[in-house]
Write a protein that holds these residues in place. Sequence first.
Motif, PDB file in Angstrom:
ATOM      1  N   PRO A 144      98.406   2.850   1.066  1.00 28.42           N
ATOM      2  CA  PRO A 144      99.296   3.893   2.119  1.00 28.42           C
ATOM      3  C   PRO A 144     100.905   3.643   2.041  1.00 28.42           C
TER       4      PRO A 144
ATOM      5  N   PHE B 182     103.663   5.947   0.475  1.00 26.51           N
ATOM      6  CA  PHE B 182     104.813   6.364   1.417  1.00 26.51           C
ATOM      7  C   PHE B 182     106.171   6.249   0.965  1.00 26.51           C
TER       8      PHE B 182
ATOM      9  N   HIS C 137     104.952  12.965   8.276  1.00 27.01           N
ATOM     10  CA  HIS C 137     103.851  13.397   9.027  1.00 27.01           C
ATOM     11  C   HIS C 137     102.442  13.004   8.421  1.00 27.01           C
ATOM     12  N   GLN C 138     102.292  12.744   6.946  1.00 23.87           N
ATOM     13  CA  GLN C 138     101.084  12.535   6.645  1.00 23.87           C
ATOM     14  C   GLN C 138     100.831  10.873   6.893  1.00 23.87           C
TER      15      GLN C 138
ATOM     16  N   ARG D  26     102.447  12.958  -4.342  1.00 29.21           N
ATOM     17  CA  ARG D  26     102.765  14.080  -3.173  1.00 29.21           C
ATOM     18  C   ARG D  26     101.850  13.679  -2.016  1.00 29.21           C
ATOM     19  N   GLU D  27     101.257  12.720  -1.715  1.00 31.62           N
ATOM     20  CA  GLU D  27     100.222  12.487  -0.737  1.00 31.62           C
ATOM     21  C   GLU D  27      99.976  11.155  -0.554  1.00 31.62           C
ATOM     22  N   VAL D  28      99.993  10.838   0.936  1.00 25.52           N
ATOM     23  CA  VAL D  28      99.954   9.432   1.232  1.00 25.52           C
ATOM     24  C   VAL D  28      98.550   9.185   1.424  1.00 25.52           C
TER      25      VAL D  28
ATOM     26  N   GLU E  76      99.098  10.887  10.129  1.00 23.47           N
ATOM     27  CA  GLU E  76      97.963  10.960  10.144  1.00 23.47           C
ATOM     28  C   GLU E  76      96.923   9.973   9.624  1.00 23.47           C
ATOM     29  N   VAL E  77      97.426   9.220   8.529  1.00 27.63           N
ATOM     30  CA  VAL E  77      96.774   8.012   7.832  1.00 27.63           C
ATOM     31  C   VAL E  77      96.470   7.014   8.889  1.00 27.63           C
TER      32      VAL E  77
ATOM     33  N   THR F 166     107.797  15.131   4.818  1.00 25.29           N
ATOM     34  CA  THR F 166     106.307  15.562   4.723  1.00 25.29           C
ATOM     35  C   THR F 166     105.555  14.049   4.560  1.00 25.29           C
ATOM     36  N   ALA F 167     106.245  12.973   3.942  1.00 21.60           N
ATOM     37  CA  ALA F 167     105.599  11.685   3.797  1.00 21.60           C
ATOM     38  C   ALA F 167     105.493  11.272   5.209  1.00 21.60           C
TER      39      ALA F 167
ATOM     40  N   THR G  84      94.702   6.572   1.706  1.00 17.34           N
ATOM     41  CA  THR G  84      94.249   5.369   2.502  1.00 17.34           C
ATOM     42  C   THR G  84      94.017   4.121   1.748  1.00 17.34           C
TER      43      THR G  84
END
Length: 476
Positions: free
Chosen positions: A333, A337, A354-355, A326-328, A358-359, A351-352, A330
Amino acid sequence: YQRRVHGENFPRLSKLSTVSQQSDNPRTMKVESQRTYKIVDEPDADFDDSQKRKAFRYGDELIPFAAEDVDNAKVQASKGIQLLAFCPASQIPRYHYISDVDVFVHAPGSDGDARALTALAHALQELDHVMIVRMVKRDKSAPVIGVMWPVIKSEAVTLMYCNLPFCQDIRQFKFNPLDLKPNLVPTKEQHDAADALVASLDLCAATFDADGDPVEAVRPRHTFHPCIQRFYENARERALNPSSALLPLDPVLAESLRPPAAMLQRNEAVINRFTELFPLVQATGPEVKAKRRYWKEAMDAGAKLVGEDDGPSAKRSRPEPTNGVREVGTQHPVEDFREMCERRDIDLVTTAMHQMCEVIVKLVDTSVRENFYPKALSCLAALREIAVKEEDGDIYNKFLVRLRTLYKGTGGHGKFWDRVASHPNNALTLISEDEGNDGVSAEDAANFFGQTLVPSVSQPVPMEVDETDDLLAMAD
Protein backbone atom coordinates in the motif's frame (compact mmCIF):
# COMPACT_ATOMS: atom_id res chain seq x y z
CA TYR A 1 -61.64 8.50 6.12
CA GLN A 2 -60.69 11.66 4.27
CA ARG A 3 -57.68 13.89 3.74
CA ARG A 4 -57.10 16.24 6.68
CA VAL A 5 -53.88 18.09 5.82
CA HIS A 6 -51.96 18.05 2.57
CA GLY A 7 -49.47 20.22 0.73
CA GLU A 8 -50.88 22.65 -1.80
CA ASN A 9 -49.20 22.72 -5.21
CA PHE A 10 -49.40 25.01 -8.18
CA PRO A 11 -52.11 24.10 -10.71
CA ARG A 12 -50.93 22.10 -13.68
CA LEU A 13 -50.37 24.22 -16.74
CA SER A 14 -51.48 22.92 -20.16
CA LYS A 15 -49.51 23.36 -23.35
CA LEU A 16 -51.10 25.72 -25.88
CA SER A 17 -50.89 25.11 -29.61
CA THR A 18 -50.25 28.47 -31.29
CA VAL A 19 -50.85 26.89 -34.72
CA SER A 20 -54.38 25.87 -33.71
CA GLN A 21 -54.96 29.24 -32.07
CA GLN A 22 -54.10 31.13 -35.25
CA SER A 23 -56.25 28.97 -37.52
CA ASP A 24 -59.58 30.21 -38.89
CA ASN A 25 -61.64 27.62 -37.00
CA PRO A 26 -59.73 26.49 -33.91
CA ARG A 27 -61.49 23.52 -32.35
CA THR A 28 -59.08 22.88 -29.56
CA MET A 29 -55.73 24.28 -28.59
CA LYS A 30 -54.61 21.16 -26.73
CA VAL A 31 -51.21 19.76 -27.69
CA GLU A 32 -51.26 16.04 -28.38
CA SER A 33 -47.99 14.13 -28.36
CA GLN A 34 -47.27 11.12 -30.55
CA ARG A 35 -44.35 8.93 -29.60
CA THR A 36 -42.50 6.48 -31.82
CA TYR A 37 -39.77 4.01 -30.91
CA LYS A 38 -36.77 3.15 -33.07
CA ILE A 39 -33.82 0.81 -32.90
CA VAL A 40 -30.33 2.31 -32.84
CA ASP A 41 -29.04 -0.08 -35.50
CA GLU A 42 -32.10 0.51 -37.72
CA PRO A 43 -33.10 4.17 -37.34
CA ASP A 44 -35.55 4.05 -40.25
CA ALA A 45 -37.62 1.20 -38.82
CA ASP A 46 -40.27 1.63 -36.15
CA PHE A 47 -41.30 -1.04 -33.67
CA ASP A 48 -44.46 -1.43 -31.69
CA ASP A 49 -44.75 -0.31 -28.07
CA SER A 50 -45.72 -3.85 -27.05
CA GLN A 51 -42.21 -5.06 -27.93
CA LYS A 52 -40.66 -3.04 -25.11
CA ARG A 53 -39.52 -4.73 -21.90
CA LYS A 54 -38.60 -3.23 -18.58
CA ALA A 55 -35.06 -3.97 -17.42
CA PHE A 56 -33.48 -3.57 -14.01
CA ARG A 57 -29.77 -3.05 -13.49
CA TYR A 58 -27.95 -5.76 -11.54
CA GLY A 59 -24.29 -4.84 -11.39
CA ASP A 60 -23.20 -4.13 -14.94
CA GLU A 61 -25.99 -6.16 -16.50
CA LEU A 62 -29.57 -5.22 -17.44
CA ILE A 63 -32.04 -7.96 -16.50
CA PRO A 64 -35.27 -7.80 -18.59
CA PHE A 65 -38.65 -8.43 -16.95
CA ALA A 66 -41.99 -8.86 -18.66
CA ALA A 67 -44.93 -6.72 -17.50
CA GLU A 68 -46.57 -9.79 -15.99
CA ASP A 69 -43.45 -10.57 -13.95
CA VAL A 70 -43.28 -6.99 -12.66
CA ASP A 71 -46.92 -7.13 -11.54
CA ASN A 72 -46.45 -10.51 -9.87
CA ALA A 73 -43.39 -9.27 -7.99
CA LYS A 74 -45.38 -6.45 -6.38
CA VAL A 75 -47.01 -6.99 -2.99
CA GLN A 76 -50.74 -6.66 -3.64
CA ALA A 77 -53.34 -6.62 -0.89
CA SER A 78 -57.00 -5.90 -0.39
CA LYS A 79 -58.27 -2.54 0.79
CA GLY A 80 -58.43 -2.25 4.57
CA ILE A 81 -56.69 -1.35 7.81
CA GLN A 82 -55.25 -3.75 10.37
CA LEU A 83 -54.07 -3.05 13.91
CA LEU A 84 -50.52 -4.27 14.55
CA ALA A 85 -49.64 -2.93 17.99
CA PHE A 86 -50.04 -0.23 20.63
CA CYS A 87 -47.04 1.74 21.84
CA PRO A 88 -46.31 4.91 23.87
CA ALA A 89 -46.52 8.09 21.81
CA SER A 90 -43.00 9.05 22.92
CA GLN A 91 -41.56 6.14 20.92
CA ILE A 92 -42.70 7.63 17.59
CA PRO A 93 -40.65 10.77 16.81
CA ARG A 94 -42.51 13.53 15.03
CA TYR A 95 -39.99 13.56 12.18
CA HIS A 96 -41.00 9.98 11.32
CA TYR A 97 -44.37 11.24 10.04
CA ILE A 98 -43.66 11.20 6.31
CA SER A 99 -47.00 11.73 4.59
CA ASP A 100 -50.09 13.88 4.54
CA VAL A 101 -52.53 13.47 7.43
CA ASP A 102 -55.84 11.61 7.06
CA VAL A 103 -58.73 11.73 9.52
CA PHE A 104 -60.88 8.72 10.46
CA VAL A 105 -64.44 9.13 11.72
CA HIS A 106 -67.23 6.68 12.46
CA ALA A 107 -69.82 5.77 9.82
CA PRO A 108 -72.68 8.31 9.77
CA GLY A 109 -75.80 7.15 11.57
CA SER A 110 -74.09 4.28 13.40
CA ASP A 111 -74.29 4.75 17.16
CA GLY A 112 -72.35 1.55 17.85
CA ASP A 113 -69.41 2.66 15.70
CA ALA A 114 -69.48 6.09 17.34
CA ARG A 115 -69.32 4.61 20.87
CA ALA A 116 -66.51 2.21 19.89
CA LEU A 117 -64.42 4.96 18.27
CA THR A 118 -64.97 7.30 21.22
CA ALA A 119 -63.96 4.64 23.75
CA LEU A 120 -60.82 3.79 21.77
CA ALA A 121 -59.80 7.45 21.39
CA HIS A 122 -60.29 8.20 25.10
CA ALA A 123 -58.29 5.12 26.10
CA LEU A 124 -55.40 6.14 23.83
CA GLN A 125 -55.42 9.66 25.21
CA GLU A 126 -55.50 8.55 28.86
CA LEU A 127 -52.61 6.13 28.35
CA ASP A 128 -50.72 8.51 26.01
CA HIS A 129 -50.47 5.71 23.44
CA VAL A 130 -50.75 5.48 19.67
CA MET A 131 -51.65 2.64 17.30
CA ILE A 132 -49.32 1.11 14.71
CA VAL A 133 -51.45 -0.06 11.79
CA ARG A 134 -51.11 -1.65 8.36
CA MET A 135 -52.91 0.44 5.75
CA VAL A 136 -54.02 -0.54 2.22
CA LYS A 137 -55.88 2.40 0.68
CA ARG A 138 -56.88 0.71 -2.59
CA ASP A 139 -57.30 -2.84 -3.79
CA LYS A 140 -54.19 -4.38 -5.32
CA SER A 141 -51.95 -1.65 -3.91
CA ALA A 142 -48.87 -2.01 -1.74
CA PRO A 143 -49.45 -1.91 2.03
CA VAL A 144 -47.83 0.77 4.18
CA ILE A 145 -47.16 1.10 7.89
CA GLY A 146 -48.73 4.04 9.70
CA VAL A 147 -49.51 5.56 13.06
CA MET A 148 -52.90 6.64 14.40
CA TRP A 149 -53.45 9.00 17.33
CA PRO A 150 -56.61 10.45 18.91
CA VAL A 151 -57.93 13.99 18.55
CA ILE A 152 -60.78 14.72 21.00
CA LYS A 153 -62.77 17.95 20.64
CA SER A 154 -66.15 19.06 21.83
CA GLU A 155 -67.70 18.75 18.39
CA ALA A 156 -66.14 15.44 17.28
CA VAL A 157 -63.87 12.56 18.27
CA THR A 158 -61.52 11.42 15.49
CA LEU A 159 -58.38 9.40 14.81
CA MET A 160 -55.58 10.92 12.74
CA TYR A 161 -53.39 8.79 10.48
CA CYS A 162 -49.92 9.33 8.97
CA ASN A 163 -47.46 7.02 7.20
CA LEU A 164 -44.33 5.78 8.96
CA PRO A 165 -41.02 5.00 7.22
CA PHE A 166 -39.64 1.52 6.67
CA CYS A 167 -36.03 0.92 7.68
CA GLN A 168 -34.88 1.52 4.07
CA ASP A 169 -36.47 4.99 4.17
CA ILE A 170 -34.44 6.19 7.17
CA ARG A 171 -31.08 7.79 6.45
CA GLN A 172 -28.47 8.02 9.19
CA PHE A 173 -26.25 11.05 8.61
CA LYS A 174 -22.97 11.23 10.51
CA PHE A 175 -21.23 14.54 11.16
CA ASN A 176 -17.81 15.31 12.51
CA PRO A 177 -17.72 16.07 16.25
CA LEU A 178 -17.37 19.70 17.27
CA ASP A 179 -14.56 18.92 19.67
CA LEU A 180 -12.18 18.51 16.73
CA LYS A 181 -11.80 22.30 16.83
CA PRO A 182 -12.48 23.64 20.35
CA ASN A 183 -13.11 27.15 19.04
CA LEU A 184 -16.31 25.81 17.44
CA VAL A 185 -17.74 24.43 20.69
CA PRO A 186 -20.37 26.87 22.07
CA THR A 187 -20.06 28.04 25.64
CA LYS A 188 -22.77 27.67 28.28
CA GLU A 189 -23.61 31.35 27.88
CA GLN A 190 -24.12 30.85 24.16
CA HIS A 191 -26.28 27.78 24.83
CA ASP A 192 -28.49 29.76 27.20
CA ALA A 193 -28.81 32.64 24.72
CA ALA A 194 -29.84 30.25 21.93
CA ASP A 195 -32.41 28.55 24.17
CA ALA A 196 -33.86 31.91 25.17
CA LEU A 197 -34.09 33.01 21.53
CA VAL A 198 -35.93 29.87 20.48
CA ALA A 199 -38.33 30.14 23.42
CA SER A 200 -39.06 33.80 22.68
CA LEU A 201 -40.02 33.07 19.06
CA ASP A 202 -42.88 30.74 20.00
CA LEU A 203 -45.80 31.47 17.64
CA CYS A 204 -48.40 29.98 20.00
CA ALA A 205 -48.47 33.21 22.00
CA ALA A 206 -46.93 35.69 19.58
CA THR A 207 -49.89 38.12 19.29
CA PHE A 208 -52.80 39.32 21.43
CA ASP A 209 -56.51 39.64 20.78
CA ALA A 210 -58.79 42.57 21.58
CA ASP A 211 -59.03 41.47 25.22
CA GLY A 212 -55.27 41.32 25.61
CA ASP A 213 -55.11 37.53 25.75
CA PRO A 214 -52.25 35.79 23.89
CA VAL A 215 -53.30 34.03 20.69
CA GLU A 216 -51.53 31.95 18.07
CA ALA A 217 -49.97 33.75 15.14
CA VAL A 218 -49.87 32.62 11.51
CA ARG A 219 -52.74 30.17 11.94
CA PRO A 220 -53.16 28.09 8.77
CA ARG A 221 -56.90 28.78 8.69
CA HIS A 222 -56.29 32.54 8.44
CA THR A 223 -53.02 32.62 6.48
CA PHE A 224 -52.82 32.73 2.68
CA HIS A 225 -50.29 30.68 0.77
CA PRO A 226 -48.19 33.58 -0.59
CA CYS A 227 -47.05 31.80 -3.76
CA ILE A 228 -50.47 30.36 -4.68
CA GLN A 229 -52.28 33.59 -3.85
CA ARG A 230 -49.91 35.72 -5.92
CA PHE A 231 -50.12 33.28 -8.83
CA TYR A 232 -53.93 33.44 -8.97
CA GLU A 233 -53.97 37.22 -8.63
CA ASN A 234 -51.68 37.59 -11.65
CA ALA A 235 -53.52 34.87 -13.59
CA ARG A 236 -56.83 36.69 -13.06
CA GLU A 237 -55.31 40.01 -14.13
CA ARG A 238 -53.73 38.47 -17.23
CA ALA A 239 -57.05 36.82 -18.18
CA LEU A 240 -58.83 40.20 -18.02
CA ASN A 241 -55.96 42.16 -19.56
CA PRO A 242 -53.55 40.02 -21.65
CA SER A 243 -51.00 42.85 -21.93
CA SER A 244 -50.83 43.64 -18.21
CA ALA A 245 -47.57 43.43 -16.28
CA LEU A 246 -47.03 41.55 -13.03
CA LEU A 247 -48.93 43.07 -10.13
CA PRO A 248 -47.04 44.47 -7.13
CA LEU A 249 -46.96 42.35 -4.02
CA ASP A 250 -50.12 42.65 -1.97
CA PRO A 251 -49.50 44.33 1.44
CA VAL A 252 -51.42 41.54 3.20
CA LEU A 253 -49.11 38.91 1.68
CA ALA A 254 -46.04 41.00 2.44
CA GLU A 255 -47.08 41.28 6.07
CA SER A 256 -47.51 37.50 6.36
CA LEU A 257 -43.90 37.00 5.25
CA ARG A 258 -42.51 39.11 8.09
CA PRO A 259 -42.26 38.19 11.78
CA PRO A 260 -44.94 39.78 13.99
CA ALA A 261 -43.75 43.27 14.90
CA ALA A 262 -45.08 43.01 18.46
CA MET A 263 -43.15 39.78 19.06
CA LEU A 264 -39.89 41.29 17.81
CA GLN A 265 -40.33 44.39 19.95
CA ARG A 266 -41.16 42.32 23.03
CA ASN A 267 -38.06 40.12 22.60
CA GLU A 268 -35.63 42.81 21.46
CA ALA A 269 -33.31 42.23 24.45
CA VAL A 270 -33.13 38.49 23.79
CA ILE A 271 -32.33 39.03 20.11
CA ASN A 272 -29.65 41.61 20.90
CA ARG A 273 -28.06 39.27 23.44
CA PHE A 274 -27.90 36.47 20.86
CA THR A 275 -26.40 38.85 18.28
CA GLU A 276 -23.79 39.96 20.79
CA LEU A 277 -22.68 36.41 21.64
CA PHE A 278 -22.73 35.26 18.00
CA PRO A 279 -21.20 38.18 16.09
CA LEU A 280 -21.45 38.05 12.32
CA VAL A 281 -18.10 38.93 10.80
CA GLN A 282 -16.79 38.54 7.32
CA ALA A 283 -14.73 35.38 7.01
CA THR A 284 -11.20 35.79 5.76
CA GLY A 285 -9.93 32.56 4.33
CA PRO A 286 -6.30 31.47 4.28
CA GLU A 287 -4.00 32.97 1.74
CA VAL A 288 -4.60 31.30 -1.60
CA LYS A 289 -1.44 29.73 -2.84
CA ALA A 290 -0.67 28.96 -6.42
CA LYS A 291 -2.14 25.61 -7.37
CA ARG A 292 0.34 23.00 -8.44
CA ARG A 293 0.28 22.81 -12.21
CA TYR A 294 0.86 19.57 -14.02
CA TRP A 295 2.57 19.25 -17.37
CA LYS A 296 -0.62 18.04 -19.03
CA GLU A 297 -2.59 21.04 -17.80
CA ALA A 298 0.16 23.42 -18.89
CA MET A 299 0.24 21.92 -22.36
CA ASP A 300 -3.56 22.05 -22.70
CA ALA A 301 -3.46 25.74 -21.76
CA GLY A 302 -0.83 26.41 -24.41
CA ALA A 303 2.08 27.11 -22.09
CA LYS A 304 5.37 27.69 -23.81
CA LEU A 305 8.13 25.14 -23.27
CA VAL A 306 11.74 26.08 -22.59
CA GLY A 307 13.56 26.37 -25.91
CA GLU A 308 10.35 26.37 -27.93
CA ASP A 309 10.37 28.46 -31.07
CA ASP A 310 7.78 31.18 -31.61
CA GLY A 311 7.40 30.44 -35.31
CA PRO A 312 4.24 28.95 -36.82
CA SER A 313 5.96 25.65 -37.47
CA ALA A 314 6.83 25.16 -33.84
CA LYS A 315 5.46 21.98 -32.30
CA ARG A 316 4.53 21.47 -28.72
CA SER A 317 5.58 18.17 -27.24
CA ARG A 318 2.96 16.54 -24.99
CA PRO A 319 3.77 13.94 -22.38
CA GLU A 320 2.90 10.45 -23.37
CA PRO A 321 0.00 8.97 -21.40
CA THR A 322 1.15 6.54 -18.75
CA ASN A 323 -0.50 3.49 -17.30
CA GLY A 324 0.62 3.99 -13.71
CA VAL A 325 -0.96 2.86 -10.46
CA ARG A 326 -4.53 4.05 -9.99
CA GLU A 327 -5.49 2.13 -6.86
CA VAL A 328 -3.88 1.56 -3.45
CA GLY A 329 -3.69 -2.18 -2.83
CA THR A 330 -3.21 -4.11 0.39
CA GLN A 331 -0.05 -5.94 -0.69
CA HIS A 332 2.22 -2.90 -1.10
CA PRO A 333 0.00 0.00 0.00
CA VAL A 334 2.75 2.51 0.85
CA GLU A 335 4.48 2.05 -2.53
CA ASP A 336 1.19 2.31 -4.43
CA PHE A 337 0.20 5.38 -2.44
CA ARG A 338 3.45 7.23 -3.06
CA GLU A 339 3.43 6.38 -6.77
CA MET A 340 -0.10 7.74 -7.17
CA CYS A 341 0.81 10.95 -5.35
CA GLU A 342 3.96 11.49 -7.43
CA ARG A 343 2.24 11.20 -10.81
CA ARG A 344 2.40 14.36 -12.89
CA ASP A 345 0.21 13.38 -15.85
CA ILE A 346 -2.92 13.39 -13.66
CA ASP A 347 -3.79 14.61 -10.17
CA LEU A 348 -4.56 11.55 -8.00
CA VAL A 349 -3.48 12.90 -4.62
CA THR A 350 -6.95 13.29 -3.10
CA THR A 351 -8.11 9.96 -4.56
CA ALA A 352 -5.01 8.21 -3.19
CA MET A 353 -5.52 9.68 0.28
CA HIS A 354 -9.14 8.50 0.49
CA GLN A 355 -8.14 5.04 -0.79
CA MET A 356 -5.34 4.83 1.76
CA CYS A 357 -7.85 5.59 4.55
CA GLU A 358 -10.00 2.64 3.49
CA VAL A 359 -6.95 0.35 3.16
CA ILE A 360 -5.89 1.16 6.74
CA VAL A 361 -9.35 0.32 8.08
CA LYS A 362 -9.38 -2.90 6.03
CA LEU A 363 -5.97 -3.96 7.33
CA VAL A 364 -7.00 -3.39 10.93
CA ASP A 365 -10.38 -5.11 10.60
CA THR A 366 -8.91 -8.21 8.92
CA SER A 367 -5.90 -8.44 11.22
CA VAL A 368 -5.46 -11.55 13.37
CA ARG A 369 -3.34 -11.28 16.54
CA GLU A 370 -2.07 -7.83 15.51
CA ASN A 371 -0.35 -9.22 12.42
CA PHE A 372 -1.33 -6.32 10.16
CA TYR A 373 -0.90 -3.54 12.73
CA PRO A 374 2.70 -2.64 11.67
CA LYS A 375 1.63 -2.34 8.03
CA ALA A 376 -1.37 -0.21 9.00
CA LEU A 377 0.85 2.08 11.12
CA SER A 378 3.29 2.55 8.24
CA CYS A 379 0.33 3.42 5.99
CA LEU A 380 -0.91 5.95 8.54
CA ALA A 381 2.54 7.55 8.76
CA ALA A 382 2.75 7.81 4.96
CA LEU A 383 -0.74 9.31 4.84
CA ARG A 384 0.22 11.98 7.36
CA GLU A 385 3.44 12.78 5.52
CA ILE A 386 1.66 13.36 2.20
CA ALA A 387 -1.15 15.32 3.90
CA VAL A 388 1.42 17.74 5.35
CA LYS A 389 3.26 17.98 2.06
CA GLU A 390 0.11 18.69 0.07
CA GLU A 391 -1.31 21.00 2.78
CA ASP A 392 -4.46 18.90 2.98
CA GLY A 393 -4.56 18.16 6.68
CA ASP A 394 -8.36 18.11 6.87
CA ILE A 395 -8.53 14.61 5.31
CA TYR A 396 -5.99 13.19 7.76
CA ASN A 397 -7.51 14.88 10.82
CA LYS A 398 -11.01 13.65 10.02
CA PHE A 399 -9.69 10.13 9.41
CA LEU A 400 -7.79 10.11 12.70
CA VAL A 401 -10.99 11.07 14.53
CA ARG A 402 -12.73 8.24 12.69
CA LEU A 403 -10.06 5.77 13.85
CA ARG A 404 -10.52 6.94 17.42
CA THR A 405 -14.27 6.37 17.15
CA LEU A 406 -13.82 2.89 15.65
CA TYR A 407 -11.11 1.43 17.86
CA LYS A 408 -10.52 3.40 21.05
CA GLY A 409 -11.63 1.42 24.08
CA THR A 410 -12.99 -1.49 22.02
CA GLY A 411 -12.19 -5.11 22.66
CA GLY A 412 -11.69 -6.12 19.04
CA HIS A 413 -8.87 -3.90 17.81
CA GLY A 414 -8.43 -1.47 20.69
CA LYS A 415 -4.70 -2.30 20.82
CA PHE A 416 -4.24 -0.75 17.39
CA TRP A 417 -5.40 2.61 18.71
CA ASP A 418 -3.08 2.17 21.69
CA ARG A 419 -0.19 1.78 19.24
CA VAL A 420 -1.26 4.90 17.35
CA ALA A 421 -1.52 6.94 20.55
CA SER A 422 1.82 5.68 21.91
CA HIS A 423 3.77 6.27 18.71
CA PRO A 424 7.14 7.90 19.46
CA ASN A 425 7.20 11.72 19.66
CA ASN A 426 3.45 11.88 19.15
CA ALA A 427 4.23 11.61 15.44
CA LEU A 428 0.76 10.42 14.34
CA THR A 429 -1.31 13.10 16.06
CA LEU A 430 -3.49 15.67 14.31
CA ILE A 431 -1.88 18.00 11.80
CA SER A 432 -1.53 21.45 13.38
CA GLU A 433 -1.72 24.90 11.85
CA ASP A 434 2.04 25.11 11.96
CA GLU A 435 2.21 22.24 9.48
CA GLY A 436 -0.64 23.16 7.09
CA ASN A 437 -3.52 25.52 6.42
CA ASP A 438 -6.21 22.97 7.29
CA GLY A 439 -4.70 22.00 10.64
CA VAL A 440 -5.88 22.47 14.20
CA SER A 441 -4.09 24.49 16.86
CA ALA A 442 -0.77 23.20 18.14
CA GLU A 443 -2.22 22.72 21.62
CA ASP A 444 -5.11 20.60 20.31
CA ALA A 445 -2.72 18.48 18.27
CA ALA A 446 -0.46 17.88 21.27
CA ASN A 447 -3.34 16.94 23.56
CA PHE A 448 -5.35 14.87 21.09
CA PHE A 449 -4.27 11.54 22.56
CA GLY A 450 -4.62 12.86 26.11
CA GLN A 451 -1.02 12.08 27.01
CA THR A 452 2.42 13.64 27.13
CA LEU A 453 4.99 13.15 24.42
CA VAL A 454 6.52 9.69 24.36
CA PRO A 455 10.31 9.69 24.19
CA SER A 456 11.77 8.24 21.02
CA VAL A 457 12.87 4.63 21.36
CA SER A 458 14.20 2.26 18.79
CA GLN A 459 11.68 -0.18 17.42
CA PRO A 460 12.17 -3.13 15.10
CA VAL A 461 11.34 -2.39 11.50
CA PRO A 462 8.20 -4.30 10.49
CA MET A 463 8.71 -6.94 7.80
CA GLU A 464 6.92 -6.50 4.50
CA VAL A 465 4.77 -9.50 3.67
CA ASP A 466 2.67 -10.07 0.59
CA GLU A 467 -0.97 -11.07 0.41
CA THR A 468 -0.15 -14.78 0.57
CA ASP A 469 1.79 -14.36 3.79
CA ASP A 470 -1.07 -12.25 5.19
CA LEU A 471 -3.59 -14.96 4.50
CA LEU A 472 -1.33 -17.66 5.98
CA ALA A 473 -0.90 -15.58 9.11
CA MET A 474 -4.65 -15.17 9.42
CA ALA A 475 -5.15 -18.91 9.03
CA ASP A 476 -2.75 -19.79 11.89
